[in-house]
Motif scaffolding. Structure first.
Motif, mmCIF file in Angstrom:
data_model
loop_
_atom_site.group_PDB
_atom_site.id
_atom_site.type_symbol
_atom_site.label_atom_id
_atom_site.label_comp_id
_atom_site.label_asym_id
_atom_site.label_seq_id
_atom_site.Cartn_x
_atom_site.Cartn_y
_atom_site.Cartn_z
ATOM 1 N N UNK A 164 0.726 -1.299 0.000
ATOM 2 C CA UNK A 164 -0.020 -0.047 -0.019
ATOM 3 C C UNK A 164 0.822 1.225 0.068
ATOM 4 N N UNK A 165 1.866 1.123 0.889
ATOM 5 C CA UNK A 165 2.594 2.134 0.903
ATOM 6 C C UNK A 165 3.607 2.554 -0.290
ATOM 7 N N UNK A 166 3.950 1.600 -1.010
ATOM 8 C CA UNK A 166 4.710 1.529 -2.216
ATOM 9 C C UNK A 166 3.740 2.072 -3.321
ATOM 10 N N UNK A 167 2.598 1.619 -3.431
ATOM 11 C CA UNK A 167 1.807 2.003 -4.511
ATOM 12 C C UNK A 167 1.571 3.494 -4.368
ATOM 13 N N UNK A 168 1.382 4.072 -3.355
ATOM 14 C CA UNK A 168 1.252 5.476 -2.953
ATOM 15 C C UNK A 168 2.517 6.297 -3.560
ATOM 16 N N UNK A 169 3.662 5.882 -3.106
ATOM 17 C CA UNK A 169 4.870 6.361 -3.165
ATOM 18 C C UNK A 169 5.085 6.720 -4.631
ATOM 19 N N UNK A 170 4.510 5.693 -5.424
ATOM 20 C CA UNK A 170 4.714 5.973 -7.017
ATOM 21 C C UNK A 170 3.852 7.113 -7.468
ATOM 22 N N UNK A 171 2.939 7.510 -6.862
ATOM 23 C CA UNK A 171 2.001 8.597 -7.399
ATOM 24 C C UNK A 171 2.427 10.082 -7.239
ATOM 25 N N UNK A 172 1.974 10.748 -8.196
ATOM 26 C CA UNK A 172 2.452 12.398 -8.107
ATOM 27 C C UNK A 172 2.091 12.991 -6.958
ATOM 28 N N UNK A 173 2.857 13.760 -6.361
ATOM 29 C CA UNK A 173 2.367 14.531 -5.161
ATOM 30 C C UNK A 173 2.646 13.785 -3.817
ATOM 31 N N UNK A 174 3.190 12.570 -3.922
ATOM 32 C CA UNK A 174 3.073 11.964 -2.710
ATOM 33 C C UNK A 174 4.546 11.953 -2.090
ATOM 34 N N UNK A 175 4.977 12.258 -0.872
ATOM 35 C CA UNK A 175 6.404 12.086 -0.259
ATOM 36 C C UNK A 175 6.341 11.321 1.032
ATOM 37 N N UNK A 176 7.514 10.806 1.383
ATOM 38 C CA UNK A 176 7.716 10.089 2.617
ATOM 39 C C UNK A 176 8.840 10.949 3.443
ATOM 40 N N UNK A 177 8.766 11.072 4.687
ATOM 41 C CA UNK A 177 9.519 11.941 5.373
ATOM 42 C C UNK A 177 10.061 10.796 6.552
ATOM 43 N N UNK A 178 11.338 10.729 6.658
ATOM 44 C CA UNK A 178 11.948 9.653 7.409
ATOM 45 C C UNK A 178 12.710 10.573 8.687
ATOM 46 N N UNK A 179 12.586 10.184 9.774
ATOM 47 C CA UNK A 179 13.111 10.745 11.052
ATOM 48 C C UNK A 179 14.163 9.714 11.649
ATOM 49 N N UNK A 180 15.265 10.031 11.923
ATOM 50 C CA UNK A 180 16.056 9.100 12.456
ATOM 51 C C UNK A 180 16.637 9.790 13.777
ATOM 52 N N UNK A 181 17.154 9.055 14.561
ATOM 53 C CA UNK A 181 18.102 9.387 16.184
ATOM 54 C C UNK A 181 19.452 8.998 15.757
ATOM 55 N N UNK A 182 20.362 9.496 15.585
ATOM 56 C CA UNK A 182 21.587 9.012 15.131
ATOM 57 C C UNK A 182 21.339 8.007 13.784
#
Length: 156
Positions: free
Chosen positions: A40-58
């Motif tokens: 489901x996430x992969x399918x959305x990521x391929x669509x225009x206007x969709x973005x993923x934000x990743x947070x890391x600690x170290x």
């Protein structure tokens, strides 16, 4: 009181999906049926206007958000924080990033939906989101139990 952490944020890519899946499985209680599948996430990521934000600690993945923009409206589709990092500024940092990204992309409003009773409601309200609707018995748990969804909006 928990210590606030230094949160690093970056745009996510398909290679981050295993970490996103791990965070989602840890963050979303299976009783509520809120977690998405990797496909489901992969399918959305391929669509225009969709973005993923990743947070890391170290070097450790700490959370993520999946968002999309269509015309002048943006939607926060998913936001999850690793449980051991909750209430330490990770979710707030991710949310601020989504608000900033939505604004810079030309969105005038940001929408989200959250299960009634979810602790994240406090975070959303503190960031200026106002409740605008409710979907009765929207979420379904694995045993068939139903939970209400609340819709929120924030002008940008």
């Amino acid at each position: 009181m928990s210590t606030m952490l230094r949160v690093d944020l970056r745009g996510g890519v398909v290679a981050d999906l295993p970490a996103v899946d791990t965070i989602m499985q840890a963050a979303f209680d299976p009783r509520f049926g809120e977690a998405w599948t990797r496909n489901q996430v992969l399918g959305l990521l391929s669509m225009p206007g969709v973005w993923l934000t990743i947070a890391t600690i170290g070097a450790d993945p700490a959370g993520f958000a999946l968002s999309r923009r269509v015309l002048d409206e943006a939607e926060l589709l998913l936001l999850a924080t690793v449980p051991t990092f909750r209430r330490r500024g990770v979710g707030a940092a991710i949310l601020r990033s989504v608000i900033a990204d939505s604004t810079s992309q030309g969105a005038r409003t940001l929408h989200l939906e959250v299960r009634s009773g979810n602790d994240a409601i406090k975070l959303y309200r503190s960031a200026g989101f106002m409740k605008v609707g409710e979907r009765h018995q929207y979420y379904r748990g694995p045993a068939g139990q139903a939970f209400d969804a609340l819709t929120y909006r924030r002008d940008l």
